[in-house]
Design a protein around this motif. Structure first.
Motif, PDB file in Angstrom:
ATOM      1  N   ASP A   1       0.841  -1.196   0.000  1.00  0.00           N
ATOM      2  CA  ASP A   1       0.000   0.000   0.000  1.00  0.00           C
ATOM      3  C   ASP A   1       0.876   1.245   0.000  1.00  0.00           C
ATOM      4  O   ASP A   1       1.635   1.481   0.929  1.00  0.00           O
ATOM      5  CB  ASP A   1      -0.915   0.001   1.225  1.00  0.00           C
ATOM      6  CG  ASP A   1      -2.031   1.030   1.139  1.00  0.00           C
ATOM      7  OD1 ASP A   1      -1.713   2.216   0.944  1.00  0.00           O
ATOM      8  OD2 ASP A   1      -3.208   0.655   1.272  1.00  0.00           O
TER       9      ASP A   1
ATOM     10  N   SER B   1      -3.290   1.106  -2.087  1.00  0.00           N
ATOM     11  CA  SER B   1      -3.240  -0.081  -2.942  1.00  0.00           C
ATOM     12  C   SER B   1      -3.556  -1.390  -2.247  1.00  0.00           C
ATOM     13  O   SER B   1      -3.645  -2.428  -2.892  1.00  0.00           O
ATOM     14  CB  SER B   1      -1.859  -0.182  -3.611  1.00  0.00           C
ATOM     15  OG  SER B   1      -1.680   0.872  -4.519  1.00  0.00           O
ATOM     16  N   VAL B   2      -3.723  -1.391  -0.932  1.00  0.00           N
ATOM     17  CA  VAL B   2      -4.292  -2.528  -0.209  1.00  0.00           C
ATOM     18  C   VAL B   2      -5.749  -2.232   0.133  1.00  0.00           C
ATOM     19  O   VAL B   2      -6.640  -3.052  -0.066  1.00  0.00           O
ATOM     20  CB  VAL B   2      -3.495  -2.831   1.083  1.00  0.00           C
ATOM     21  CG1 VAL B   2      -4.315  -3.658   2.072  1.00  0.00           C
ATOM     22  CG2 VAL B   2      -2.205  -3.579   0.755  1.00  0.00           C
ATOM     23  N   ARG B   3      -5.991  -1.016   0.618  1.00  0.00           N
ATOM     24  CA  ARG B   3      -7.325  -0.659   1.128  1.00  0.00           C
ATOM     25  C   ARG B   3      -8.379  -0.601   0.024  1.00  0.00           C
ATOM     26  O   ARG B   3      -9.506  -1.084   0.201  1.00  0.00           O
ATOM     27  CB  ARG B   3      -7.238   0.694   1.839  1.00  0.00           C
ATOM     28  CG  ARG B   3      -6.448   0.642   3.140  1.00  0.00           C
ATOM     29  CD  ARG B   3      -6.045   2.034   3.581  1.00  0.00           C
ATOM     30  NE  ARG B   3      -4.934   2.546   2.794  1.00  0.00           N
ATOM     31  CZ  ARG B   3      -4.651   3.840   2.635  1.00  0.00           C
ATOM     32  NH1 ARG B   3      -5.453   4.754   3.163  1.00  0.00           N
ATOM     33  NH2 ARG B   3      -3.610   4.218   1.932  1.00  0.00           N
TER      34      ARG B   3
ATOM     35  N   LYS C   1      -3.370  -1.053   5.945  1.00  0.00           N
ATOM     36  CA  LYS C   1      -2.127  -0.311   5.777  1.00  0.00           C
ATOM     37  C   LYS C   1      -1.648   0.040   7.184  1.00  0.00           C
ATOM     38  O   LYS C   1      -2.239   0.897   7.839  1.00  0.00           O
ATOM     39  CB  LYS C   1      -2.318   0.974   4.980  1.00  0.00           C
ATOM     40  CG  LYS C   1      -0.985   1.718   4.709  1.00  0.00           C
ATOM     41  CD  LYS C   1      -1.180   3.171   4.343  1.00  0.00           C
ATOM     42  CE  LYS C   1      -1.318   4.041   5.555  1.00  0.00           C
ATOM     43  NZ  LYS C   1      -0.074   4.081   6.377  1.00  0.00           N
TER      44      LYS C   1
ATOM     45  N   ASP D   1      -8.458   7.677  -5.846  1.00  0.00           N
ATOM     46  CA  ASP D   1      -7.645   7.531  -4.639  1.00  0.00           C
ATOM     47  C   ASP D   1      -7.869   8.668  -3.637  1.00  0.00           C
ATOM     48  O   ASP D   1      -7.161   8.751  -2.629  1.00  0.00           O
ATOM     49  CB  ASP D   1      -6.151   7.510  -5.001  1.00  0.00           C
ATOM     50  CG  ASP D   1      -5.768   6.326  -5.866  1.00  0.00           C
ATOM     51  OD1 ASP D   1      -6.465   5.299  -5.792  1.00  0.00           O
ATOM     52  OD2 ASP D   1      -4.778   6.429  -6.614  1.00  0.00           O
TER      53      ASP D   1
ATOM     54  N   THR E   1      -8.028   7.860   0.121  1.00  0.00           N
ATOM     55  CA  THR E   1      -6.996   7.012   0.729  1.00  0.00           C
ATOM     56  C   THR E   1      -5.631   7.689   0.844  1.00  0.00           C
ATOM     57  O   THR E   1      -4.887   7.422   1.780  1.00  0.00           O
ATOM     58  CB  THR E   1      -6.829   5.695  -0.067  1.00  0.00           C
ATOM     59  OG1 THR E   1      -6.541   5.999  -1.438  1.00  0.00           O
ATOM     60  CG2 THR E   1      -8.077   4.837   0.007  1.00  0.00           C
TER      61      THR E   1
ATOM     62  N   SER F   1      -2.081   8.083   3.761  1.00  0.00           N
ATOM     63  CA  SER F   1      -0.738   7.633   3.393  1.00  0.00           C
ATOM     64  C   SER F   1       0.275   8.753   3.627  1.00  0.00           C
ATOM     65  O   SER F   1       1.366   8.506   4.147  1.00  0.00           O
ATOM     66  CB  SER F   1      -0.708   7.205   1.921  1.00  0.00           C
ATOM     67  OG  SER F   1      -1.508   6.071   1.703  1.00  0.00           O
TER      68      SER F   1
END
Length: 466
Positions: free
Chosen positions: A169, A173-175, A187, A419, A422, A426
């Motif tokens: 992530d 990219s995981v969530r 993440k 995105d 999210t 990050s």
């Protein structure tokens, strides 16, 4: 869903199943699957390890909780001797010379790797369509994207081809794929799990993250992978999270959400309505809910992509076919570099490299890149202030439901905007978990940095609330 890891562990201990039969069944499902989740099978390794687990059980030896549990690995992690392609043409024949620390920790615990999983090339994408192995198909509706960049990992878990998978992530990219496929995806706090052996996309936000069907499985895998690693100076030692700790949510008194996320004209009306309904259910449990002010989605996305593109341009500069990769000879060395990179990188990867070199170039770095760094600091400071007033921040994972396969490739800008909910977390390097509840693509639970336990604790509370 109850813990698959605990269930399978007990079945192995009670000799209801053999590890070899379990692994053979999962391998067969992976080979037959039509969702394009597989880049390379790890048959021989998996069956050899399974035989050793069966031998231990037959000899009356005790096995660990993860021993014999089959899992998948996003194809951006080094596993010694295996193809590690990053779903790219450049590395399609590359075999890893060493194993990533996070994966080695799982191997040391006895977990069995089955497959290297399809993903967006070098993590560049939000749909798992930017791959030489074909677009990953959504587990619920194969006409839709699987999400990205860890699409293959999320779909394999959702279809029960793997008990859990390890994604990566950077900006969601995981969530996001976890939300698209109705599974859990974490993440963790930046640095909780070593990044050594993970192909770098944007080093300042890259995180190793587990995807599973239950909170308990996320907890078990997180504990095993976490820890200080001398090979990654950003990693740190962290306390193990116990099962008992997740059962008591009395310390959670306040939940916040970002008004501009919910009031944005870009959010799907159904996602908005479902989110607000979830908020009302949380209030009904006696928890105070606060509406918070935050940066506009466009600011978050532009800040994230400015920094991520700059970092990926730097990180991928080493891939020129000289030391490894699919080298294409030109008339001279400069042309060899040029044609190797031009022919082997995907359109999206080239777009990000060009964008990154632009913001790092003389005349632009002060105006764009340094401004992006300053904005990231401001965003992090905003989070620190927020967590003085609330224990948890709740948000939709995405503003919209998964697009059809092909749509994202036609509109890269729309892909970046997917995105929007999210990337901010990050940039703040915060622990964030997708749970398959509340909206069509789930809810995102975020806590202050290094407070991963609270995220899992609130997720456990939500199971019986929403």
């Amino acid at each position: 869903m109850d813990s698959q890891i605990l269930k399978i562990h007990q079945q192995l201990v009670d000799k209801e199943i053999t590890c070899t039969a379990l692994v053979q069944d999962k391998l067969a499902q992976l080979k037959q699957n039509t969702h394009n989740t597989v880049n390379a099978m790890l048959d021989t390794m998996a069956l050899d390890l399974a035989a050793k687990v069966d031998a231990k059980i037959a000899n009356g030896e005790t096995i660990g909780l993860l021993e014999g549990i089959p899992f998948g690995i996003k194809d951006v992690y080094m596993v010694q001797g295996t193809l590690t392609t990053a779903s790219s043409n450049l590395l399609k024949n590359y075999k890893a010379a060493y194993t990533a620390t996070a994966i080695q920790n799982l191997l040391n615990a006895g977990a069995i790797p089955l497959v290297k999983e399809n993903c967006d090339s070098f993590g560049h994408g939000s749909s798992s369509e930017n791959t030489i192995f074909g677009a990953v198909k959504n587990a619920i509706n194969p006409d839709l994207v699987g999400g990205g960049s860890s699409g293959g990992s999320a779909v394999n878990v959702a279809k029960n081809y793997t008990v859990f998978s390890i994604g990566g992530d950077t900006g969601g990219s995981v969530r996001q794929p976890a939300g698209y496929n109705n599974v859990y995806g974490l993440k963790p706090s930046y640095g909780r799990i070593s990044r050594y052996g993970l192909m770098a996309y944007a080093s300042s936000t890259d995180c190793v993250g587990p995807i599973a069907q239950s909170i308990e499985d996320i907890r078990i895998v997180l504990n095993v992978m976490s820890g200080k690693d001398i090979k990654d100076q950003t990693s740190y030692a962290s306390a193990e999270i116990s099962q008992a700790q997740l059962l008591n949510s009395e310390g959670i008194k306040t939940v916040g959400y970002f008004k501009n996320f919910i009031e944005s004209p870009a959010i799907d009306p159904k996602v908005k309505a479902d989110f607000l309904q979830a908020i009302e259910k949380i209030k009904a449990k006696g928890i105070e809910v606060k509406a918070l002010d935050f940066f506009e989605s466009e600011t978050l996305v532009s800040t994230y992509y400015t920094l991520a593109m700059a970092e990926t341009a730097s990180n991928l500069s080493r891939l020129d076919g000289t030391n490894y990769g699919n080298r294409i000879e030109g008339d001279n060395l400069k042309e060899t570099y040029s044609v190797t990179r031009s022919e082997n990188f995907s359109e999206e990867t080239k777009r990000r490299i060009v964008g990154g070199n632009q913001v790092l170039s003389q005349g632009f770095s002060d105006e764009i890149y340094l401004k992006g760094l300053a904005l990231r600091d401001t965003i992090s400071a905003n989070f620190e202030d927020d967590f003085k007033n609330v224990d948890i921040i709740l948000s939709p994972v995405t503003p919209n439901t998964p697009p059809k396969i092909g749509d994202s490739l036609k509109d890269p800008h729309a892909m970046y905007l997917s995105d929007a909910y999210t990337v901010g977390f990050s940039l703040g390097q915060l622990p964030t978990l997708t749970v398959p509840q509340g909206t069509a693509t789930g809810l995102q639970i975020t806590a202050a940095k290094h407070n991963d336990e609270l995220v899992l604790k609130f997720a456990n509370f939500l199971k019986d609330t929403i």
